[in-house]
Scaffold this active site. Structure first.
Site, PDB file in Angstrom:
ATOM      1  N   CYS A   1       0.522  -1.255   0.443  1.00  0.00           N
ATOM      2  CA  CYS A   1       0.066  -0.284   0.301  1.00  0.00           C
ATOM      3  C   CYS A   1       0.736   1.076   0.136  1.00  0.00           C
ATOM      4  O   CYS A   1       2.383   0.892   0.405  1.00  0.00           O
ATOM      5  CB  CYS A   1      -0.999  -0.145   1.366  1.00  0.00           C
ATOM      6  SG  CYS A   1      -1.675  -2.039   1.284  1.00  0.00           S
TER       7      CYS A   1
ATOM      8  N   ARG B   1       2.018   1.498  -6.156  1.00  0.00           N
ATOM      9  CA  ARG B   1       1.790   1.154  -4.965  1.00  0.00           C
ATOM     10  C   ARG B   1       0.518   0.271  -4.322  1.00  0.00           C
ATOM     11  O   ARG B   1       0.434  -0.851  -3.791  1.00  0.00           O
ATOM     12  CB  ARG B   1       1.557   1.395  -4.053  1.00  0.00           C
ATOM     13  CG  ARG B   1       3.452   2.504  -4.059  1.00  0.00           C
ATOM     14  CD  ARG B   1       3.880   2.837  -2.238  1.00  0.00           C
ATOM     15  NE  ARG B   1       4.266   1.606  -1.728  1.00  0.00           N
ATOM     16  CZ  ARG B   1       5.288   1.083  -1.734  1.00  0.00           C
ATOM     17  NH1 ARG B   1       6.965   1.772  -2.207  1.00  0.00           N
ATOM     18  NH2 ARG B   1       6.133   0.008  -0.308  1.00  0.00           N
TER      19      ARG B   1
ATOM     20  N   TRP C   1      -3.935  -1.959  -2.052  1.00  0.00           N
ATOM     21  CA  TRP C   1      -3.875  -3.011  -2.676  1.00  0.00           C
ATOM     22  C   TRP C   1      -3.739  -4.043  -1.534  1.00  0.00           C
ATOM     23  O   TRP C   1      -3.439  -4.517  -1.259  1.00  0.00           O
ATOM     24  CB  TRP C   1      -2.227  -3.333  -2.758  1.00  0.00           C
ATOM     25  CG  TRP C   1      -2.097  -4.176  -4.383  1.00  0.00           C
ATOM     26  CD1 TRP C   1      -2.976  -4.083  -5.596  1.00  0.00           C
ATOM     27  CD2 TRP C   1      -1.309  -5.572  -4.201  1.00  0.00           C
ATOM     28  NE1 TRP C   1      -2.211  -4.946  -6.092  1.00  0.00           N
ATOM     29  CE2 TRP C   1      -1.868  -6.358  -5.071  1.00  0.00           C
ATOM     30  CE3 TRP C   1      -1.663  -6.670  -2.676  1.00  0.00           C
ATOM     31  CZ2 TRP C   1      -1.650  -7.297  -5.564  1.00  0.00           C
ATOM     32  CZ3 TRP C   1      -0.993  -7.987  -3.007  1.00  0.00           C
ATOM     33  CH2 TRP C   1      -0.822  -8.647  -4.151  1.00  0.00           C
TER      34      TRP C   1
ATOM     35  N   ASN D   1       1.691  -0.197   6.050  1.00  0.00           N
ATOM     36  CA  ASN D   1       1.563  -0.982   5.022  1.00  0.00           C
ATOM     37  C   ASN D   1       2.772  -2.404   5.046  1.00  0.00           C
ATOM     38  O   ASN D   1       3.793  -2.069   5.275  1.00  0.00           O
ATOM     39  CB  ASN D   1       2.913  -0.342   3.670  1.00  0.00           C
ATOM     40  CG  ASN D   1       3.173  -1.426   2.481  1.00  0.00           C
ATOM     41  OD1 ASN D   1       2.840  -1.883   2.513  1.00  0.00           O
ATOM     42  ND2 ASN D   1       4.399  -0.662   2.255  1.00  0.00           N
ATOM     43  N   GLY D   2       1.912  -3.655   4.660  1.00  0.00           N
ATOM     44  CA  GLY D   2       2.713  -4.921   4.768  1.00  0.00           C
ATOM     45  C   GLY D   2       1.636  -5.377   5.605  1.00  0.00           C
ATOM     46  O   GLY D   2       0.896  -5.997   5.462  1.00  0.00           O
TER      47      GLY D   2
ATOM     48  N   GLU E   1       8.662 -12.542 -21.688  1.00  0.00           N
ATOM     49  CA  GLU E   1       8.380 -10.566 -21.264  1.00  0.00           C
ATOM     50  C   GLU E   1       7.115 -10.701 -22.507  1.00  0.00           C
ATOM     51  O   GLU E   1       6.334  -9.088 -21.891  1.00  0.00           O
ATOM     52  CB  GLU E   1       9.140 -10.334 -21.743  1.00  0.00           C
ATOM     53  CG  GLU E   1       8.991  -8.465 -21.405  1.00  0.00           C
ATOM     54  CD  GLU E   1       8.679  -8.374 -19.899  1.00  0.00           C
ATOM     55  OE1 GLU E   1       9.043  -9.755 -19.010  1.00  0.00           O
ATOM     56  OE2 GLU E   1       8.031  -7.231 -19.660  1.00  0.00           O
TER      57      GLU E   1
ATOM     58  N   LYS F   1       3.756  -9.133 -20.753  1.00  0.00           N
ATOM     59  CA  LYS F   1       3.530  -7.653 -20.756  1.00  0.00           C
ATOM     60  C   LYS F   1       1.261  -7.486 -21.468  1.00  0.00           C
ATOM     61  O   LYS F   1       0.817  -7.219 -21.060  1.00  0.00           O
ATOM     62  CB  LYS F   1       3.773  -6.648 -21.833  1.00  0.00           C
ATOM     63  CG  LYS F   1       5.416  -6.187 -21.824  1.00  0.00           C
ATOM     64  CD  LYS F   1       5.273  -5.326 -20.701  1.00  0.00           C
ATOM     65  CE  LYS F   1       5.210  -5.555 -19.044  1.00  0.00           C
ATOM     66  NZ  LYS F   1       6.271  -5.878 -18.350  1.00  0.00           N
TER      67      LYS F   1
ATOM     68  N   GLU G   1      -1.017  -9.226 -18.523  1.00  0.00           N
ATOM     69  CA  GLU G   1      -1.248  -7.946 -17.430  1.00  0.00           C
ATOM     70  C   GLU G   1      -1.728  -6.724 -18.030  1.00  0.00           C
ATOM     71  O   GLU G   1      -3.012  -5.849 -16.898  1.00  0.00           O
ATOM     72  CB  GLU G   1       1.076  -7.025 -16.773  1.00  0.00           C
ATOM     73  CG  GLU G   1       1.168  -7.490 -16.618  1.00  0.00           C
ATOM     74  CD  GLU G   1       2.521  -7.277 -16.907  1.00  0.00           C
ATOM     75  OE1 GLU G   1       3.686  -6.976 -15.453  1.00  0.00           O
ATOM     76  OE2 GLU G   1       3.499  -6.386 -17.336  1.00  0.00           O
TER      77      GLU G   1
ATOM     78  N   HIS H   1       5.579 -30.792 -28.417  1.00  0.00           N
ATOM     79  CA  HIS H   1       5.352 -31.588 -26.725  1.00  0.00           C
ATOM     80  C   HIS H   1       4.187 -31.033 -26.446  1.00  0.00           C
ATOM     81  O   HIS H   1       4.038 -31.345 -25.163  1.00  0.00           O
ATOM     82  CB  HIS H   1       6.484 -31.352 -26.692  1.00  0.00           C
ATOM     83  CG  HIS H   1       7.824 -31.855 -27.009  1.00  0.00           C
ATOM     84  ND1 HIS H   1       8.040 -33.083 -27.495  1.00  0.00           N
ATOM     85  CD2 HIS H   1       9.034 -31.054 -27.506  1.00  0.00           C
ATOM     86  CE1 HIS H   1       9.335 -33.989 -27.986  1.00  0.00           C
ATOM     87  NE2 HIS H   1       9.966 -31.915 -28.206  1.00  0.00           N
TER      88      HIS H   1
ATOM     89  N   LYS I   1       2.349  -1.887  -8.969  1.00  0.00           N
ATOM     90  CA  LYS I   1       3.637  -2.575  -9.214  1.00  0.00           C
ATOM     91  C   LYS I   1       5.092  -2.739  -8.056  1.00  0.00           C
ATOM     92  O   LYS I   1       6.156  -3.301  -8.656  1.00  0.00           O
ATOM     93  CB  LYS I   1       3.857  -0.290  -9.040  1.00  0.00           C
ATOM     94  CG  LYS I   1       5.348   0.109  -9.842  1.00  0.00           C
ATOM     95  CD  LYS I   1       5.235  -0.200 -11.161  1.00  0.00           C
ATOM     96  CE  LYS I   1       7.087   0.533 -12.106  1.00  0.00           C
ATOM     97  NZ  LYS I   1       6.530  -0.578 -13.241  1.00  0.00           N
TER      98      LYS I   1
HETATM   99  C1  G6P Z   1       4.862  -6.802 -10.201  1.00  0.00           C
HETATM  100  C2  G6P Z   1       5.348  -5.435 -10.398  1.00  0.00           C
HETATM  101  C3  G6P Z   1       6.237  -5.908 -12.125  1.00  0.00           C
HETATM  102  C4  G6P Z   1       7.959  -6.159 -11.233  1.00  0.00           C
HETATM  103  C5  G6P Z   1       8.064  -7.521 -10.496  1.00  0.00           C
HETATM  104  C6  G6P Z   1       8.785  -7.270  -9.289  1.00  0.00           C
HETATM  105  O1  G6P Z   1       4.532  -7.886  -9.929  1.00  0.00           O
HETATM  106  O2  G6P Z   1       4.052  -5.735 -11.355  1.00  0.00           O
HETATM  107  O3  G6P Z   1       6.144  -5.145 -13.554  1.00  0.00           O
HETATM  108  O4  G6P Z   1       8.456  -7.716 -12.535  1.00  0.00           O
HETATM  109  O5  G6P Z   1       6.477  -6.667  -9.433  1.00  0.00           O
HETATM  110  O6  G6P Z   1       9.372  -6.755  -8.882  1.00  0.00           O
HETATM  111  P1  G6P Z   1      11.030  -5.889  -9.041  1.00  0.00           P
HETATM  112  O7  G6P Z   1      10.759  -4.358  -8.288  1.00  0.00           O
HETATM  113  O8  G6P Z   1      11.194  -6.295  -7.800  1.00  0.00           O
HETATM  114  O9  G6P Z   1      11.551  -5.792 -10.302  1.00  0.00           O
END
Ligand code: G6P
Length: 616
Positions: free
Chosen positions: A2, A27, A74, A100-101, A488, A492, A495, A511, A611
């Site tokens: 959060c 966050r 969050w 937060n936590g 990746e 994307k 996400e 396979h 994030k």
């Molecule tokens: C979250 C974000 C991702 C990120 C991952 C790892 O899931 O949405 O975009 O790759 O965390 O975060 P970091 O800050 O450790 O790269």
């Protein structure tokens, strides 16, 4: 994960708190709330949804005060709802907290409090803290001592801020596992989960250390360390911070961040390369003063990360093994934490993270520090993050603040950092001739120009994205070092557009996944000019033979030779093999971005995600 913001001032701080929350939405953004001390009482407002909903609610029913705390959530314990939104308050309304936590022993604490007759109004773990505070509050003891008493009962990770109606000009902040910064004004002070949220009011900051507790007043801040001793906080002045909280000419942060890549890739490598006439050499010391000696001893590299950063580690494996001849394994942080992983001799533990606060990555680093690794290194985008402070060596990527939840420029700058790490390892181990070192660095320096060229395909890729609006699935293919790039790409797409996407190394198709291929399954492939191209071509023909629709991003140098009739093929400028993973990432980012825009999803803040994942 959060976001917390707090302020103590002589003016109304509601506007400061709301602006702070908007800048913290990366966050978490399930719900938001604010509590202010006004005329000896605490007033509160909370809403479900983004901060703007709270702003609208406050226009209809305003509150004000010169001391207050605010929060953007969050959800972990309990769904997003008004009752579960922070700040949480004591039953009689004299205390408010934001957290937060996670409090791991909250169930046990809650049960004890319920037995004492205290009733709960939310499903959150946080609410136990405020009731514990109220239950044990001793009016003769000071603000800090009352908070300290409760902290000893909590297990878990928390960044916390507390206000009490009897202390109208003070707040108490605690850091235990979740970052807290203090911002200094003139006759007013602030706290937050990060500096970004406070940039409109100050550029002077201190970072609490693990276990620190701080009493924040109008003119002074007093901090105590884990052992209860008063500790001096170092104040850092952030000079001319580029304010990332503006989208400029772009529609979304993600789009802006995709287009920033030529510049930030260059910023990331330029401080790691020394140029003398025509010769270039890598500055191994960029990783730390003693990096060269340490790197010369490395016999194994273990890379640990989450999400997109994990994919960067997967690409790095190919580079380090190829150019430095050192074996590498790449692990997901949340997995390796709970495994009895064998530690090879002289292993360098490398963590990669955009934020430097990802709970699993940080925990894995802390664990590694207790084990017999040769050393630890953090590749990270945030210089004052926990990860950077705790690792022995570090490399700060120069992506600048990344606001979009889906990582873009952080990934390509991580790849850039990994090329420098690869060359630093190879050089320290005498695996690289001076000529080769210079040649590879020259190739790296071409990356910004080539990325720019791919960015000019934007409109074409936008047109392609229209085909995908009605799709429910997509398959991404790559081979070798391009397999993590395909992973990746798939990440994307899921996400931000919520389309189900998978990535496979193309040789694995037969396979299993080939069974999924039909007219409704689009297949996106990356085809660089490398030794696996022919193999990839046969894999793509297998797809074609089953009616699959192919979309291929292909290197100009081989586009003529590729013997497949792709529904769409996008020709990319010829790219040297070393930097192909960086360059081929760009069209996949643009593609996902445009699909999401076509579908009308929330590109920068996709549902259910955050994030910075500071909980396990
Ligand atoms: C979250 C974000 C991702 C990120 C991952 C790892 O899931 O949405 O975009 O790759 O965390 O975060 P970091 O800050 O450790 O790269």
């Amino acid at each position: 994960m959060c976001g917390i913001v707090g302020a103590v001032a002589k003016r109304d701080v509601l506007g400061i708190l709301l602006e702070g929350l908007k800048r913290l939405e990366y966050r978490g953004y399930d719900s938001a709330g604010v509590a202010l001390i006004h005329d000896g009482k605490i007033e509160r407002s909370r809403t479900v949804g983004k901060v703007n909903t709270l702003v609208e609610a406050l226009k209809k029913a305003p509150i004000s005060g010169s001391t207050g705390v605010a929060h953007t959530r969050w959800a972990t314990h309990g769904e997003p709802s008004v009752k579960n939104a922070h700040p949480h308050m004591s039953t009689v309304g004299d205390i408010a907290i934001v957290h937060n936590g996670i409090i791991e022993n909250f169930a046990e604490l809650k049960e004890k409090l319920i037995k004492k007759g205290i009733s709960f109004s939310s499903q959150t773990d946080t609410e136990v803290i405020v009731h514990l505070l109220a239950d044990s509050w001793d009016h003769k003891a000071g603000f800090v001592d009352n908070v300290k008493k409760v902290l000893s009962k909590l297990k878990g990770a928390y960044g916390l801020c507390v206000i009490h109606k009897d202390y109208p000009d003070q707040m108490v902040a605690v850091r235990s596992g979740s970052p807290i910064v203090i911002g200094y004004g003139i006759g007013e002070n602030f706290i937050s989960s990060d500096t970004l949220s406070l940039l409109p009011v100050t550029n002077r900051f201190s970072y609490l250390d693990e276990g620190d507790i701080a009493l924040v007043g109008l003119d002074n801040v007093v901090a105590y360390d884990q052992s209860g001793q008063e500790t001096t906080l170092v104040i850092e002045e952030l000079d001319s911070v580029k304010d990332a909280a503006s989208k400029g000419r772009f529609k979304h942060y993600m789009q802006k961040e995709i287009f920033e890549q030529p510049e930030v890739i260059e910023n990331t490598f330029s401080s790691g390369i020394f140029e003398d006439g025509d010769h270039r050499s890598v500055l191994v010391e960029r990783f730390g003063a003693n990096a060269k000696a340490l790197f010369s001893e490395v016999e194994h590299v273990r890379i640990v990360a989450c999400g997109t950063s994990y994919h960067a580690g997967m690409v790095a494996k190919f580079w380090i093994e190829k150019y430095a001849g050192i074996s590498v394994d790449v692990e997901i942080a949340s997995e390796i934490r709970y495994r009895e992983a064998v530690i090879p001799k002289k292993s360098l533990f490398v963590t990669v993270s955009q934020s430097g606060e990802t709970a699993d990555t940080l925990a894995a680093l802390r664990q590694a520090k207790k084990k017999r690794y040769l050393s630890t290194l953090a590749i990270c985008n945030v210089a004052n993050s926990s990860l950077v402070r705790e690792a022995d060596l570090s490399f700060i990527t120069e992506a600048g603040i990344e606001m979009g939840v889906a990582s873009t420029k952080a990934f390509t700058t991580q790849l850039t950092a990994f090329i420098l790490l690869t060359l630093s390892l190879a050089k320290s181990q005498n695996q690289l001739t001076k000529e080769k070192e210079s040649e590879l660095l020259k190739t790296l320096q071409e990356a910004p120009k080539l990325v720019k060229k791919v960015l000019s395909l934007d409109k074409e890729i936008e047109r392609l994205s229209m085909d995908f609006v009605e799709k429910h699935h997509a398959l991404f293919l790559g081979r070798g070092v391009q397999y993590p790039v395909a992973l990746e790409g798939a990440l994307k797409l899921k996400e931000i557009s919520y389309i189900h996407a998978e990535a496979y190394p193309a040789g694995e198709l037969k396979h299993g996944p080939l069974a999924l291929v039909d007219r409704d399954m689009p297949i996106i492939a990356v085809a660089p000019n490398d030794m696996l191209l022919e193999k990839l071509e046969s894999n793509l023909q297998e797809v074609q033979a089953r009616g699959g629709e192919l979309y291929v991003f292909v290197d100009h140098a081989v586009s003529e030779n590729l013997n497949i009739a792709a529904k769409h093929s996008f020709v990319i400028e010829a790219v040297p093999e070393l930097i192909a993973p960086i360059v081929f990432t760009i069209p996949l980012q643009l593609f996902s971005y445009h699909v999401a825009v076509q579908k009308g999803t929330d590109v920068d803040q996709p549902r259910n995600l955050a994030k910075s994942v500071t909980v396990e």
